[in-house]
Design a protein around this motif. Structure first.
Motif, mmCIF file in Angstrom:
data_model
loop_
_atom_site.group_PDB
_atom_site.id
_atom_site.type_symbol
_atom_site.label_atom_id
_atom_site.label_comp_id
_atom_site.label_asym_id
_atom_site.label_seq_id
_atom_site.Cartn_x
_atom_site.Cartn_y
_atom_site.Cartn_z
ATOM 1 N N MET A 47 10.215 -29.906 -9.256
ATOM 2 C CA MET A 47 10.504 -28.572 -8.742
ATOM 3 C C MET A 47 9.438 -28.125 -7.760
ATOM 4 O O MET A 47 8.309 -28.609 -7.773
ATOM 5 C CB MET A 47 10.650 -27.568 -9.886
ATOM 6 N N VAL A 48 9.832 -27.192 -6.895
ATOM 7 C CA VAL A 48 8.902 -26.584 -5.949
ATOM 8 C C VAL A 48 8.758 -25.117 -6.308
ATOM 9 O O VAL A 48 9.757 -24.399 -6.457
ATOM 10 C CB VAL A 48 9.389 -26.749 -4.496
ATOM 11 N N SER A 49 7.520 -24.672 -6.472
ATOM 12 C CA SER A 49 7.236 -23.271 -6.735
ATOM 13 C C SER A 49 6.914 -22.590 -5.413
ATOM 14 O O SER A 49 5.908 -22.900 -4.779
ATOM 15 C CB SER A 49 6.045 -23.141 -7.699
ATOM 16 N N THR A 50 7.781 -21.667 -5.004
ATOM 17 C CA THR A 50 7.584 -20.945 -3.749
ATOM 18 C C THR A 50 8.226 -19.576 -3.840
ATOM 19 O O THR A 50 9.161 -19.365 -4.632
ATOM 20 C CB THR A 50 8.170 -21.733 -2.562
ATOM 21 N N GLU A 51 7.737 -18.667 -3.019
ATOM 22 C CA GLU A 51 8.375 -17.354 -2.878
ATOM 23 C C GLU A 51 9.201 -17.281 -1.600
ATOM 24 O O GLU A 51 9.850 -16.267 -1.336
ATOM 25 C CB GLU A 51 7.298 -16.261 -2.867
ATOM 26 N N ASP A 52 9.208 -18.370 -0.838
ATOM 27 C CA ASP A 52 9.733 -18.390 0.523
ATOM 28 C C ASP A 52 11.093 -19.100 0.569
ATOM 29 O O ASP A 52 11.212 -20.268 0.189
ATOM 30 C CB ASP A 52 8.726 -19.111 1.421
ATOM 31 N N GLU A 53 12.118 -18.409 1.046
ATOM 32 C CA GLU A 53 13.474 -18.978 1.052
ATOM 33 C C GLU A 53 13.588 -20.186 1.984
ATOM 34 O O GLU A 53 14.318 -21.136 1.692
ATOM 35 C CB GLU A 53 14.494 -17.910 1.460
ATOM 36 N N ALA A 56 12.110 -23.046 0.183
ATOM 37 C CA ALA A 56 13.029 -23.425 -0.889
ATOM 38 C C ALA A 56 14.181 -24.270 -0.355
ATOM 39 O O ALA A 56 14.577 -25.275 -0.965
ATOM 40 C CB ALA A 56 13.566 -22.181 -1.582
ATOM 41 N N ALA A 57 14.718 -23.896 0.802
ATOM 42 C CA ALA A 57 15.818 -24.658 1.404
ATOM 43 C C ALA A 57 15.366 -26.064 1.787
ATOM 44 O O ALA A 57 16.076 -27.058 1.564
ATOM 45 C CB ALA A 57 16.364 -23.917 2.622
ATOM 46 N N ALA A 58 14.156 -26.167 2.349
ATOM 47 C CA ALA A 58 13.626 -27.485 2.713
ATOM 48 C C ALA A 58 13.396 -28.338 1.470
ATOM 49 O O ALA A 58 13.667 -29.546 1.469
ATOM 50 C CB ALA A 58 12.328 -27.324 3.494
ATOM 51 N N ALA A 59 12.912 -27.717 0.406
ATOM 52 C CA ALA A 59 12.677 -28.451 -0.843
ATOM 53 C C ALA A 59 13.973 -29.037 -1.378
ATOM 54 O O ALA A 59 14.026 -30.214 -1.767
ATOM 55 C CB ALA A 59 12.045 -27.517 -1.874
ATOM 56 N N ARG A 60 15.014 -28.232 -1.392
ATOM 57 C CA ARG A 60 16.311 -28.723 -1.888
ATOM 58 C C ARG A 60 16.857 -29.823 -0.984
ATOM 59 O O ARG A 60 17.461 -30.790 -1.454
ATOM 60 C CB ARG A 60 17.291 -27.554 -1.991
ATOM 61 N N GLN A 61 16.657 -29.676 0.305
ATOM 62 C CA GLN A 61 17.143 -30.679 1.259
ATOM 63 C C GLN A 61 16.567 -32.057 0.952
ATOM 64 O O GLN A 61 17.259 -33.075 1.086
ATOM 65 C CB GLN A 61 16.775 -30.267 2.680
ATOM 66 N N TYR A 62 15.308 -32.095 0.518
ATOM 67 C CA TYR A 62 14.663 -33.384 0.270
ATOM 68 C C TYR A 62 14.709 -33.809 -1.196
ATOM 69 O O TYR A 62 14.081 -34.791 -1.573
ATOM 70 C CB TYR A 62 13.231 -33.359 0.796
ATOM 71 N N GLY A 63 15.465 -33.073 -2.010
ATOM 72 C CA GLY A 63 15.756 -33.554 -3.359
ATOM 73 C C GLY A 63 15.050 -32.874 -4.506
ATOM 74 O O GLY A 63 15.202 -33.283 -5.660
ATOM 75 N N ALA A 64 14.284 -31.818 -4.241
ATOM 76 C CA ALA A 64 13.607 -31.096 -5.317
ATOM 77 C C ALA A 64 14.474 -29.941 -5.805
ATOM 78 O O ALA A 64 15.423 -29.526 -5.141
ATOM 79 C CB ALA A 64 12.256 -30.573 -4.843
ATOM 80 N N GLU A 65 14.109 -29.422 -6.954
ATOM 81 C CA GLU A 65 14.775 -28.242 -7.500
ATOM 82 C C GLU A 65 13.940 -27.002 -7.194
ATOM 83 O O GLU A 65 12.719 -27.079 -7.094
ATOM 84 C CB GLU A 65 14.917 -28.367 -9.021
ATOM 85 N N VAL A 66 14.622 -25.879 -7.047
ATOM 86 C CA VAL A 66 13.934 -24.584 -6.992
ATOM 87 C C VAL A 66 14.696 -23.673 -7.945
ATOM 88 O O VAL A 66 15.528 -22.856 -7.532
ATOM 89 C CB VAL A 66 13.899 -24.000 -5.562
ATOM 90 N N PRO A 67 14.446 -23.807 -9.239
ATOM 91 C CA PRO A 67 15.241 -23.063 -10.227
ATOM 92 C C PRO A 67 14.954 -21.568 -10.257
ATOM 93 O O PRO A 67 15.759 -20.794 -10.774
ATOM 94 C CB PRO A 67 14.853 -23.726 -11.555
#
Length: 234
Positions: A47-53, A56-67
């Motif tokens: 998972m990626v911990s971020t406050e930034d949308e 978060a979108a880039a994290a999901r694009q490369y296969g991580a979760e942002v729950p």
């Protein structure tokens, strides 16, 4: 053993704006940390911990979760990494998920590999340590450092002025890439470098601080050199 990789990537970098998704040799730098975690095959959750949308979108694009998104309190300049990780663990507990081991990974670690993460997580389990921390040896012995006094250079420790480098005790510094943590020990002690911390010594070609634009340029040169078969690719 349930294991989670937690990549900390806030959006408010000051010295290098939008640092965590800035293009590094063709991809957002965050992608390298995600891909190393995915490739290691040891984590139940990445998972990626971020406050930034946008992050978060880039994290999901490369296969991580942002729950869930990071709180405003832990997205500021003075929030510690330990506070961020504790918040993530608390949010996971609310969802009914508890991990035995966690790996806090920084988003600006393009030299990080899946094999190094696997090696570190294996070391955490085999040694029973609280933490495994990657470190790199100082390239010049700190014992022979110079300081300025009244406009003149002086040896900080004159007793070492004629000492051979190979005769001095090696000193190490944080590689700035990740920390593998026993979750119970971390929640009890509340810091990343805990009482029983085992080092994982990395070669200098695998490490580069990236705090300024100059650091960034050096890191890209070093990365290209390694990719093209340069020295010290251990």
């Amino acid at each position: 053993m349930k294991k989670a990789a937690i990549i900390t990537a806030r959006g408010g970098s000051k010295r290098i704006p939008r640092k965590n998704i800035k293009n590094f040799c063709g991809r957002p730098i965050l992608a390298y940390s995600i891909e190393a975690a995915l490739g290691s095959g040891v984590f139940d959750s990445i998972m990626v911990s971020t406050e930034d949308e946008e992050i978060a979108a880039a994290a999901r694009q490369y296969g991580a979760e942002v729950p869930f998104l990071r709180s405003r309190e832990n997205a500021g300049d003075f929030a510690s990494t330990a506070q961020v990780i504790l918040e993530v663990l608390q949010e996971y507990k609310k969802q009914g998920s508890v991990f035995d081991q966690i790996c806090c990974i920084y988003p600006t670690a393009p030299f990080l590999t899946a094999d190094r993460l696997k090696e570190a997580m294996d070391l955490l389990e085999k040694t029973g340590a609280d933490c495994v921390q990657p470190v790199v040896r100082f390239s010049f012995p700190p014992q022979r450092c110079l300081v300025e006094e009244n406009g003149m250079l002086q040896f900080k420790w004159p007793q070492y002025r004629n000492a051979r480098s190979q005769d001095l005790e090696p000193y190490y510094h944080d590689a700035g890439q990740f920390y593998c943590l026993d979750r119970e020990s971390f929640e009890r002690q509340g810091v990343l470098v805990m009482e029983k911390t085992v080092p994982l010594v990395l070669p200098e070609m695998e490490v580069q601080d990236i705090d300024t634009e100059e650091d960034w340029a050096i890191a890209e040169m070093k990365y290209r050199l390694r990719r093209e078969g340069g020295p010290d690719r251990t």
